[in-house]
Scaffold this motif. Structure first.
Motif, short mmCIF file in Angstrom:
data_model
loop_
_atom_site.label_atom_id
_atom_site.label_comp_id
_atom_site.label_asym_id
_atom_site.label_seq_id
_atom_site.Cartn_x
_atom_site.Cartn_y
_atom_site.Cartn_z
N HIS A 148 -11.66 11.37 10.03
CA HIS A 148 -12.74 11.34 9.04
C HIS A 148 -13.19 12.75 8.66
O HIS A 148 -13.61 12.98 7.52
CB HIS A 148 -13.92 10.53 9.57
N THR A 149 -13.11 13.68 9.59
CA THR A 149 -13.43 15.07 9.26
C THR A 149 -12.48 15.59 8.18
O THR A 149 -12.89 16.30 7.26
CB THR A 149 -13.34 15.96 10.51
N GLY A 150 -11.22 15.21 8.26
CA GLY A 150 -10.26 15.59 7.22
C GLY A 150 -10.63 15.02 5.87
O GLY A 150 -10.49 15.69 4.83
N GLN A 151 -11.11 13.76 5.87
CA GLN A 151 -11.60 13.18 4.61
C GLN A 151 -12.73 14.03 4.03
O GLN A 151 -12.76 14.32 2.83
CB GLN A 151 -12.12 11.77 4.84
N LEU A 152 -13.65 14.43 4.90
CA LEU A 152 -14.81 15.18 4.43
C LEU A 152 -14.43 16.58 3.97
O LEU A 152 -15.10 17.15 3.10
CB LEU A 152 -15.88 15.24 5.52
N ASP A 153 -13.37 17.14 4.54
CA ASP A 153 -12.86 18.41 4.04
C ASP A 153 -12.54 18.30 2.55
O ASP A 153 -12.92 19.16 1.74
CB ASP A 153 -11.58 18.82 4.78
N LEU A 154 -11.85 17.24 2.19
CA LEU A 154 -11.46 17.05 0.79
C LEU A 154 -12.65 16.71 -0.09
O LEU A 154 -12.78 17.21 -1.20
CB LEU A 154 -10.39 15.96 0.70
N VAL A 155 -13.54 15.84 0.42
CA VAL A 155 -14.72 15.47 -0.36
C VAL A 155 -15.55 16.70 -0.67
O VAL A 155 -15.97 16.93 -1.81
CB VAL A 155 -15.57 14.42 0.39
N ARG A 156 -15.79 17.54 0.33
CA ARG A 156 -16.62 18.73 0.12
C ARG A 156 -15.95 19.70 -0.85
O ARG A 156 -16.61 20.28 -1.73
CB ARG A 156 -16.90 19.43 1.45
N GLU A 157 -14.65 19.86 -0.76
CA GLU A 157 -13.97 20.76 -1.70
C GLU A 157 -14.07 20.23 -3.12
O GLU A 157 -14.26 21.00 -4.07
CB GLU A 157 -12.50 20.93 -1.31
N LEU A 158 -13.98 18.92 -3.29
CA LEU A 158 -14.12 18.35 -4.62
C LEU A 158 -15.54 18.49 -5.16
O LEU A 158 -15.74 18.63 -6.37
CB LEU A 158 -13.73 16.86 -4.59
N LEU A 159 -16.53 18.47 -4.27
CA LEU A 159 -17.92 18.58 -4.70
C LEU A 159 -18.28 19.99 -5.16
O LEU A 159 -18.87 20.17 -6.22
CB LEU A 159 -18.86 18.15 -3.57
#
Length: 204
Positions: A148-159
């Motif tokens: 899930h941390t990997g998911q959040l890596d991508l979410v934060r970069e997109l934000l």
């Protein structure tokens, strides 16, 4: 030197805490809207992952070993809620309260891990693996948290373009700002060239 059981437990706890810290760091500096808004068609969002991980730790490192955690969100995969109910934050659920519950479940989980041997058996409330050792369950929680941390890596970069494993560590090469648009274009060209070589239709 042979690794002892306590060394394995300590190592798993280190990797779990590393994921926990990274999850919360990904929320820092963002607005209420950005920590909650969906950025994928399936609704992936930052604060929802915090809520989900709270429920996961409560089940795997609490309930499974006869140590229920009061106030944890029910996991929809366990039939305790409507689909994906534990993966988004309602307007009346404050960021502060969800983060506080996540931190509180850490202490509860750590007490379970510290008080039991790695071969202690826990009961997971759904098949196919209803009875598993603490070591196996702890490994699962580490893997799920890191995933899930990997998911959040991508979410934060997109934000907002922020990247990295931890504060001050962007895990990107030091390059001029104009490198990234050029790199993106190069990767896109390579994808299109490979698709054409495979006889695929390339989008306009």
């Amino acid at each position: 030197m042979t690794e002892q059981p306590n060394d394995s437990k300590r190592g798993l706890k280190i990797y779990l805490q590393d994921a926990r810290d990274a999850v919360l760091w990904k929320l820092e500096g963002l607005s209420e809207y950005d920590v909650r808004r969906p950025v994928t068609p399936s609704g992936t969002n930052l604060l929802g992952v915090v809520k989900h991980l709270t429920g996961a730790e409560a089940v795997y490192l609490g309930e499974a070993f006869g140590r229920p955690f009061d106030g944890a969100p029910g996991l929809w995969v366990a039939g305790a809620a409507e689909p994906n109910d534990d993966l988004w934050a309602r307007p009346d659920e404050s960021r502060e309260s969800l983060i506080a519950e996540y931190r509180r479940v850490w202490a509860h989980s750590d007490e379970t891990v510290d008080s039991l041997p790695l071969d202690a058996l826990g009961r997971v409330p759904w098949p196919p693996h209803s009875q598993l050792s603490l070591e196996r369950i702890l490994l699962h929680v580490v893997v799920e948290s890191q995933r899930h941390t990997g998911q959040l890596d991508l979410v934060r970069e997109l934000l907002d373009g922020a990247t990295g494993l931890r504060p001050g560590d962007e895990v990107l090469p030091e390059v001029p700002a104009d490198f990234w648009p050029a790199h993106y274009a190069r990767v896109e060209r390579a994808a299109r060239d490979a698709a054409r070589a495979a006889g695929e239709r390339v989008p306009d």
